[in-house]
Every structure is written in structure tokens, then in C-alpha cells.
Design an enzyme around this catalytic site. Structure first.
Site, PDB file in Angstrom:
ATOM      1  N   ASP A 109      18.036   3.873 -11.251  1.00 33.95           N
ATOM      2  CA  ASP A 109      17.899   5.071 -10.291  1.00 33.95           C
ATOM      3  C   ASP A 109      18.969   4.838  -9.284  1.00 33.95           C
ATOM      4  O   ASP A 109      18.825   5.868  -8.137  1.00 33.95           O
ATOM      5  CB  ASP A 109      16.588   4.973  -9.806  1.00 33.95           C
ATOM      6  CG  ASP A 109      16.025   3.991  -8.922  1.00 33.95           C
ATOM      7  OD1 ASP A 109      17.073   2.696  -9.145  1.00 33.95           O
ATOM      8  OD2 ASP A 109      15.293   3.770  -8.163  1.00 33.95           O
ATOM      9  N   ASP A 166       1.027  -1.222   0.181  1.00 31.55           N
ATOM     10  CA  ASP A 166       0.118  -0.189  -0.046  1.00 31.55           C
ATOM     11  C   ASP A 166       0.892   1.272   0.068  1.00 31.55           C
ATOM     12  O   ASP A 166       0.246   2.364  -0.299  1.00 31.55           O
ATOM     13  CB  ASP A 166      -0.863   0.022   1.143  1.00 31.55           C
ATOM     14  CG  ASP A 166      -2.015  -0.809   1.275  1.00 31.55           C
ATOM     15  OD1 ASP A 166      -2.202  -1.725  -0.017  1.00 31.55           O
ATOM     16  OD2 ASP A 166      -2.552  -1.532   2.146  1.00 31.55           O
ATOM     17  N   VAL A 194      23.049 -13.991 -10.872  1.00 34.48           N
ATOM     18  CA  VAL A 194      24.631 -13.738 -10.979  1.00 34.48           C
ATOM     19  C   VAL A 194      25.324 -13.864  -9.838  1.00 34.48           C
ATOM     20  O   VAL A 194      24.759 -14.104  -8.725  1.00 34.48           O
ATOM     21  CB  VAL A 194      24.948 -12.183 -11.527  1.00 34.48           C
ATOM     22  CG1 VAL A 194      24.277 -12.226 -13.080  1.00 34.48           C
ATOM     23  CG2 VAL A 194      24.158 -11.027 -10.598  1.00 34.48           C
ATOM     24  N   ASN A 233      27.956 -12.153  -8.880  1.00 37.98           N
ATOM     25  CA  ASN A 233      28.568 -10.765  -8.201  1.00 37.98           C
ATOM     26  C   ASN A 233      27.019  -9.716  -8.681  1.00 37.98           C
ATOM     27  O   ASN A 233      26.826  -9.787  -9.836  1.00 37.98           O
ATOM     28  CB  ASN A 233      29.795 -10.324  -8.812  1.00 37.98           C
ATOM     29  CG  ASN A 233      30.798 -11.155  -8.354  1.00 37.98           C
ATOM     30  OD1 ASN A 233      30.903 -11.530  -7.294  1.00 37.98           O
ATOM     31  ND2 ASN A 233      31.532 -11.726  -9.375  1.00 37.98           N
TER      32      ASN A 233
END
Length: 203
Positions: free
Chosen positions: A141, A56, A110, A112
Site C-alpha cells: 500500500d 482501538d 536488512v 537498507n
């Protein structure tokens, strides 16, 4: 991770967790702050609860849904490459009713995590674009993700949605925008889409 909930469980300061977790896999963070919890079973369990407990509170990045819809409408290849586990990303996609990509690269994919470029190289391979990385656009970001995308040879747009402008710029993206309302698909030719970037904060 939920820094407060996890910090309380482990007896650690949430602020310290936050300092080490920006755009990185939880398992890599746990290797630093709580090595005894650095296993996939625990990490997947913790992350799988986040969309359920905090759904929410989730806020979409403006423009994200319309950008994905535009790519799908043009049958353009796209993938999600995330530092989150499969239960985390699948849970969020379901909770927010977002499109599920054909290709998904998660923390478990992966050895790393970011800023290592391995995740993006796996993504390029899944898309069949491993030899055309310079034609692939990454949207990130987190500084660690920006660095990973660049190291994989991709073009990168850095979003100022979770980190400061200074942190995003320092990671070295090709462009910086406030959010995805500044990024839209404007055309398609020979299997490639053309992206328009408006209101760029830095070129």
C-alpha cells in the site's frame, strides 16, 4: 510511528515527519529528521508502544483476514515483509488476532529499507523462492514498498488504502485495487495458488 506523539517528543512538526515516513523504516526517517534518535533501541521502544496505545483505532484492510485464511487453508507459502520493527508487527498481529506467519522480515532484518529491494529478497529466500521471484505476488500500500517489490522481480498489487491513487500508480505496480476484497484465492495446482483480481482500478 505516531507522528503527533513522536513529533511533540522531538520538537518537530508531525507533518514534516509524515512527508518522509511513507512506507519507510522509522530508523531511516530518524536519520533524516532526528539523527540522535536513529538507533534500534529507541525505534523498537517507540514502535512497540503503538499497538498498545492505539490498538482501538486500528482498522483492518477489508479482505485481508479472509485472504490470509485462504492461503493458510491451502498451505500456500506466505510471509510478511514490513518496514516496521518486530515489536510493532508482532504487537499488531496479537492485538488484531491475526495469523502469525512462519516467515517474517522486519526493519531490523536488512541494512537498507524500502524502496531498496533487499527486504523482499530476504523474504524470497525465507520462502525458498529466490529463483522464482516472477511467480511471487506482493501486496503493498506504500509507494516505497511497491518499488521494492518490483525491484526484487515480483509481481505487485498496489492497494489504495493509505496513499492516493496517483501515488500508488506512480510507483509502478502491475495492478491497482481499492483493498483486498478485490483479491481472492480461487484455486491451487502443483503447489501454486491462482489469484483472482476483480474491480481493478488499473491494469
Amino acid at each position: 510511528m505516531s507522528n503527533g506523539r513522536t513529533g511533540k517528543e522531538l520538537g518537530l512538526d508531525p507533518g514534516e515527519i509524515l512527508k518522509t515516513s511513507h512506507g519507510r523504516r522509522s530508523i531511516d526517517v530518524f536519520k533524516i529528521i532526528a539523527p540522535h534518535k536513529a538507533n534500534w533501541e529507541y525505534v523498537r521502544q517507540v514502535e512497540g508502544q503503538l499497538p498498545i496505545l492505539y490498538g482501538d483505532d486500528a482498522v483492518e484492510i477489508p479482505g485481508a483476514r479472509s485472504l490470509i485464511d485462504a492461503l493458510i487453508a491451502r498451505s500456500a507459502p506466505w510471509a510478511i515483509v514490513t518496514s516496521g520493527t518486530e515489536p510493532l508487527v508482532s504487537g499488531w498481529l496479537k492485538r488484531l488476532s491475526l495469523a502469525i506467519p512462519e516467515h517474517l522480515v522486519t526493519a531490523e532484518s536488512v541494512e537498507n529499507g524500502k524502496p531498496d529491494p533487499a527486504c523482499y529478497r530476504v523474504g524470497l529466500g525465507k520462502l525458498g523462492l529466490q529463483d522464482r521471484a516472477g511467480e511471487v505476488l506482493v501486496l503493498e500500500d506504500a509507494p516505497a514498498g511497491i518499488e521494492a517489490g518490483k525491484a526484487a522481480g515480483c509481481k505487485v498489487i498496489g492497494l489504495v488504502t493509505s496513499h492516493t491513487m496517483e501515488q500508488v500508480v506512480a510507483a509502478g505496480p502491475d495492478w491497482v485495487v481499492r483493498d483486498l476484497e478485490s483479491v481472492r484465492v480461487v484455486g491451487e495446482q502443483d503447489g501454486k495458488v491462482t489469484i483472482e483480481i476483480s474491480n481493478a482500478l488499473q491494469l
